[in-house]
Design a protein around this motif. Structure first.
Motif, PDB file in Angstrom:
ATOM      1  N   ASP A 117       3.933  18.440  -3.917  1.00 61.91           N
ATOM      2  CA  ASP A 117       3.021  19.163  -3.033  1.00 61.91           C
ATOM      3  C   ASP A 117       2.283  18.253  -2.059  1.00 61.91           C
ATOM      4  OD1 ASP A 117       3.663  21.556  -4.308  1.00 61.91           O
ATOM      5  OD2 ASP A 117       2.067  21.298  -5.789  1.00 61.91           O
ATOM      6  N   SER A 118       2.482  16.938  -2.146  1.00 61.11           N
ATOM      7  CA  SER A 118       1.778  16.002  -1.267  1.00 61.11           C
ATOM      8  C   SER A 118       2.175  16.216   0.184  1.00 61.11           C
ATOM      9  CB  SER A 118       2.104  14.563  -1.659  1.00 61.11           C
ATOM     10  OG  SER A 118       1.625  14.270  -2.952  1.00 61.11           O
ATOM     11  N   THR A 119       1.202  15.999   1.064  1.00 60.54           N
ATOM     12  CA  THR A 119       1.443  16.149   2.496  1.00 60.54           C
ATOM     13  C   THR A 119       1.283  14.796   3.183  1.00 60.54           C
ATOM     14  OG1 THR A 119      -0.882  16.547   3.007  1.00 60.54           O
ATOM     15  CG2 THR A 119       0.460  18.484   2.440  1.00 60.54           C
ATOM     16  N   LEU A 120       1.666  14.746   4.421  1.00 60.10           N
ATOM     17  CA  LEU A 120       1.491  13.540   5.201  1.00 60.10           C
ATOM     18  C   LEU A 120       0.005  13.205   5.323  1.00 60.10           C
ATOM     19  CD1 LEU A 120       2.855  11.312   6.764  1.00 60.10           C
ATOM     20  CD2 LEU A 120       2.892  12.781   8.764  1.00 60.10           C
ATOM     21  N   GLU A 121      -0.825  14.230   5.403  1.00 63.72           N
ATOM     22  CA  GLU A 121      -2.277  14.018   5.455  1.00 63.72           C
ATOM     23  C   GLU A 121      -2.771  13.342   4.169  1.00 63.72           C
ATOM     24  OE1 GLU A 121      -6.415  16.523   5.930  1.00 63.72           O
ATOM     25  OE2 GLU A 121      -4.582  17.393   6.720  1.00 63.72           O
ATOM     26  N   ASP A 122      -2.220  13.728   3.030  1.00 62.72           N
ATOM     27  CA  ASP A 122      -2.582  13.084   1.759  1.00 62.72           C
ATOM     28  C   ASP A 122      -2.243  11.596   1.801  1.00 62.72           C
ATOM     29  OD1 ASP A 122      -3.353  15.559   0.675  1.00 62.72           O
ATOM     30  OD2 ASP A 122      -1.339  15.926  -0.150  1.00 62.72           O
ATOM     31  N   VAL A 123      -1.085  11.271   2.336  1.00 67.32           N
ATOM     32  CA  VAL A 123      -0.653   9.874   2.446  1.00 67.32           C
ATOM     33  C   VAL A 123      -1.610   9.121   3.368  1.00 67.32           C
ATOM     34  CG1 VAL A 123       1.182   8.333   3.250  1.00 67.32           C
ATOM     35  CG2 VAL A 123       1.760  10.409   1.962  1.00 67.32           C
ATOM     36  N   TYR A 124      -1.949   9.713   4.495  1.00 66.73           N
ATOM     37  CA  TYR A 124      -2.858   9.070   5.437  1.00 66.73           C
ATOM     38  C   TYR A 124      -4.223   8.821   4.798  1.00 66.73           C
ATOM     39  CZ  TYR A 124      -5.973   8.203   9.296  1.00 66.73           C
ATOM     40  OH  TYR A 124      -6.929   7.635  10.086  1.00 66.73           O
ATOM     41  N   GLU A 125      -4.744   9.816   4.071  1.00 62.62           N
ATOM     42  CA  GLU A 125      -6.047   9.664   3.423  1.00 62.62           C
ATOM     43  C   GLU A 125      -6.030   8.526   2.405  1.00 62.62           C
ATOM     44  OE1 GLU A 125      -7.119  13.467   1.818  1.00 62.62           O
ATOM     45  OE2 GLU A 125      -7.458  14.331   3.799  1.00 62.62           O
ATOM     46  N   GLN A 126      -4.972   8.447   1.617  1.00 65.61           N
ATOM     47  CA  GLN A 126      -4.864   7.379   0.626  1.00 65.61           C
ATOM     48  C   GLN A 126      -4.740   6.010   1.296  1.00 65.61           C
ATOM     49  OE1 GLN A 126      -5.019   7.351  -2.855  1.00 65.61           O
ATOM     50  NE2 GLN A 126      -5.915   9.340  -2.415  1.00 65.61           N
ATOM     51  N   LEU A 127      -3.968   5.937   2.352  1.00 65.87           N
ATOM     52  CA  LEU A 127      -3.807   4.679   3.080  1.00 65.87           C
ATOM     53  C   LEU A 127      -5.131   4.247   3.695  1.00 65.87           C
ATOM     54  CD1 LEU A 127      -1.850   2.490   3.961  1.00 65.87           C
ATOM     55  CD2 LEU A 127      -1.269   3.892   5.936  1.00 65.87           C
ATOM     56  N   SER A 128      -5.857   5.190   4.234  1.00 69.17           N
ATOM     57  CA  SER A 128      -7.162   4.902   4.819  1.00 69.17           C
ATOM     58  C   SER A 128      -8.129   4.409   3.745  1.00 69.17           C
ATOM     59  CB  SER A 128      -7.708   6.155   5.502  1.00 69.17           C
ATOM     60  OG  SER A 128      -8.968   5.913   6.044  1.00 69.17           O
ATOM     61  N   LEU A 129      -8.121   5.054   2.597  1.00 71.54           N
ATOM     62  CA  LEU A 129      -8.996   4.651   1.491  1.00 71.54           C
ATOM     63  C   LEU A 129      -8.668   3.233   1.028  1.00 71.54           C
ATOM     64  CD1 LEU A 129     -11.141   5.277  -0.665  1.00 71.54           C
ATOM     65  CD2 LEU A 129      -9.303   6.255  -2.053  1.00 71.54           C
ATOM     66  N   LEU A 130      -7.388   2.932   0.836  1.00 69.59           N
ATOM     67  CA  LEU A 130      -6.995   1.590   0.408  1.00 69.59           C
ATOM     68  C   LEU A 130      -7.395   0.542   1.444  1.00 69.59           C
ATOM     69  CD1 LEU A 130      -3.473   2.316  -1.139  1.00 69.59           C
ATOM     70  CD2 LEU A 130      -5.564   1.678  -2.364  1.00 69.59           C
TER      71      LEU A 130
ATOM     72  N   HIS B  10       0.843  -1.203   0.000  1.00 72.61           N
ATOM     73  CA  HIS B  10       0.000   0.000   0.000  1.00 72.61           C
ATOM     74  C   HIS B  10       0.879   1.255   0.000  1.00 72.61           C
ATOM     75  CE1 HIS B  10      -3.961  -1.666   0.239  1.00 72.61           C
ATOM     76  NE2 HIS B  10      -3.834  -2.157   1.446  1.00 72.61           N
ATOM     77  N   LEU B  11       1.884   1.270   0.833  1.00 71.40           N
ATOM     78  CA  LEU B  11       2.744   2.452   0.926  1.00 71.40           C
ATOM     79  C   LEU B  11       3.509   2.691  -0.371  1.00 71.40           C
ATOM     80  CD1 LEU B  11       4.041   2.038   4.577  1.00 71.40           C
ATOM     81  CD2 LEU B  11       2.439   3.762   3.717  1.00 71.40           C
ATOM     82  N   ILE B  12       3.931   1.616  -1.032  1.00 70.33           N
ATOM     83  CA  ILE B  12       4.630   1.762  -2.313  1.00 70.33           C
ATOM     84  C   ILE B  12       3.682   2.339  -3.356  1.00 70.33           C
ATOM     85  CG2 ILE B  12       5.679   0.472  -4.224  1.00 70.33           C
ATOM     86  CD1 ILE B  12       6.891  -1.398  -2.047  1.00 70.33           C
ATOM     87  N   GLN B  13       2.429   1.861  -3.387  1.00 70.30           N
ATOM     88  CA  GLN B  13       1.439   2.407  -4.323  1.00 70.30           C
ATOM     89  C   GLN B  13       1.253   3.902  -4.095  1.00 70.30           C
ATOM     90  OE1 GLN B  13      -2.231   0.299  -3.777  1.00 70.30           O
ATOM     91  NE2 GLN B  13      -1.463  -1.614  -4.656  1.00 70.30           N
ATOM     92  N   ILE B  14       1.141   4.273  -2.844  1.00 67.82           N
ATOM     93  CA  ILE B  14       0.929   5.688  -2.503  1.00 67.82           C
ATOM     94  C   ILE B  14       2.163   6.503  -2.857  1.00 67.82           C
ATOM     95  CG2 ILE B  14       0.573   7.302  -0.590  1.00 67.82           C
ATOM     96  CD1 ILE B  14      -1.096   4.991   0.740  1.00 67.82           C
TER      97      ILE B  14
END
Length: 62
Positions: free
Chosen positions: A19-32, A8-12
């Motif tokens: 411009d990506s933020t840590l919040e963007d990463v968290y949102e994507q991880l949560s969605l996956l 999942h982290l590699i996909q993200i």
């Protein structure tokens, strides 16, 4: 098939922009994670039809 956290982290990471933020990463991880849980529930038959959802909604809104 369950996807590992690392996968999942590699996909993200592959979709990150400067411009990506840590919040963007968290949102994507949560969605996956939510998608994976939903797929597991579907395989187990733990799903509702549209009609069942409409019926339950009517009962909840009484």
């Amino acid at each position: 098939m369950e996807t590992s956290l690392k996968e999942h982290l590699i996909q993200i990471a592959n979709r990150l922009t400067p411009d990506s933020t840590l919040e963007d990463v968290y949102e994507q991880l949560s969605l996956l994670s939510d998608i994976e849980i939903s797929e597991q529930q579907e395989k187990k038959g733990e799903i509702l039809t549209q009609s069942q959802v409409e019926l339950q909604s009517r009962e909840w809104l009484k």
